[in-house]
Design an enzyme around this catalytic site. Structure first.
Site, PDB file in Angstrom:
ATOM      1  N   ASP A  74      -1.607   8.094  -0.767  1.00  0.00           N
ATOM      2  CA  ASP A  74      -2.071   9.482  -1.009  1.00  0.00           C
ATOM      3  C   ASP A  74      -1.371  10.251  -2.161  1.00  0.00           C
ATOM      4  O   ASP A  74       0.002  10.648  -1.778  1.00  0.00           O
ATOM      5  CB  ASP A  74      -2.250  10.343   0.146  1.00  0.00           C
ATOM      6  CG  ASP A  74      -3.467   9.867   1.111  1.00  0.00           C
ATOM      7  OD1 ASP A  74      -4.037   8.699   0.560  1.00  0.00           O
ATOM      8  OD2 ASP A  74      -3.724  10.226   2.010  1.00  0.00           O
TER       9      ASP A  74
ATOM     10  N   ASP B 185     -16.344  10.210   4.534  1.00  0.00           N
ATOM     11  CA  ASP B 185     -15.578  11.039   5.299  1.00  0.00           C
ATOM     12  C   ASP B 185     -15.999  12.117   6.252  1.00  0.00           C
ATOM     13  O   ASP B 185     -17.142  12.695   5.629  1.00  0.00           O
ATOM     14  CB  ASP B 185     -14.583  11.787   4.639  1.00  0.00           C
ATOM     15  CG  ASP B 185     -13.988  10.975   3.265  1.00  0.00           C
ATOM     16  OD1 ASP B 185     -13.957   9.878   3.694  1.00  0.00           O
ATOM     17  OD2 ASP B 185     -13.732  11.459   2.145  1.00  0.00           O
TER      18      ASP B 185
END
Length: 243
Positions: A8, A129
């Site tokens: 990330d 998500d």
């Protein structure tokens, strides 16, 4: 099943967030390309990259570290975060990205997902998500009324290569993945599903492997950085080489 180590990217660094909160960030490596190479040398077959700044900005922000990873690592990589138009999709694929992950636009502009999947067969995934079964967009900051399974089913005929399903409340929390919800999604659609969020032990990987649904793979981040999961052992578990 494939293990996807997660890198990330925030402000040029490899980080992990706690439950998607940009203010609760841990920097694990200031050189993301070196981190990626470490994963590759340990035997991983794919990389999962997320441009966190880009997810909020709506356009790529951490392009430089992503490009460095693509140049240095000879395994396929998938990238999500801030990819919201055909020009950006084409640019990343031209730079050698194996798969783009479309999240926010899957809700806001599903026709773009379909167009991209037709234009770039096998290179477009949908990132779903969710909190409590409902889809969240724009870097998880905006909650919608769209249900996970409904969104996934809407792309059954679109030709997308995978669905990356993340339970936001599990992400970075080291509490284990939402095996039940992930398995239910995988059983509801024919599109390959990749589990994400909360994978924190070899036991978690075994649970996903043995959940009764055919999952494409699992994404793990913090647990690999913290040493809670040994990458070599994890690869064996997901290949069924160890109990």
């Amino acid at each position: 099943m494939i293990l996807y180590p997660a890198i990330d990217l925030k402000d040029g660094n490899a980080v992990r967030l706690f439950k998607g909160d940009m203010d609760r960030t841990t920097v694990f490596n200031e050189n993301p390309a070196a981190q990626a190479l470490e994963f590759v040398e340990a035997g991983c077959e794919w990389l999962h990259l997320v441009d966190l700044n880009g997810a909020f900005a709506g356009e790529p922000v951490n392009a430089a570290p992503v490009e460095a990873i693509l140049k240095q690592c000879r395994v396929p990589a998938q990238l999500g975060g801030g990819i919201r138009d055909m020009a950006t999709i084409a640019r990343w694929i031209d730079k050698g990205l194996a798969r783009v992950i479309l999240g926010t636009v899957a809700v806001e502009n599903p026709d773009l997902v379909r167009e991209a999947a037709r234009e770039f067969p096998g290179k477009v995934a949908v990132g779903i998500d969710a909190r409590n079964g409902r889809v969240a967009t724009k870097g998880w900051a905006t909650e919608t009324d769209v249900m996970v399974t409904d969104l996934a089913k809407s792309f059954e005929d679109a030709g997308v290569s995978a669905i990356i399903y993340t339970d936001i409340n599990r992400d970075g929390a080291m509490k284990g993945p939402n095996v039940e919800a992930t398995a239910a999604l995988a059983r509801a659609v024919t599109i390959p599903v990749i589990a994400s969020g909360g994978v924190s032990s070899l036991a978690d990987l075994r649970a996903l492997r043995d959940c009764g649904a055919s999952l494409n793979g699992a994404i793990s981040g913090r647990a690999l950085y913290d040493g809670a999961i040994d990458l070599a052992q994890a690869l064996k578990v997901l290949k069924g080489e160890t109990a």
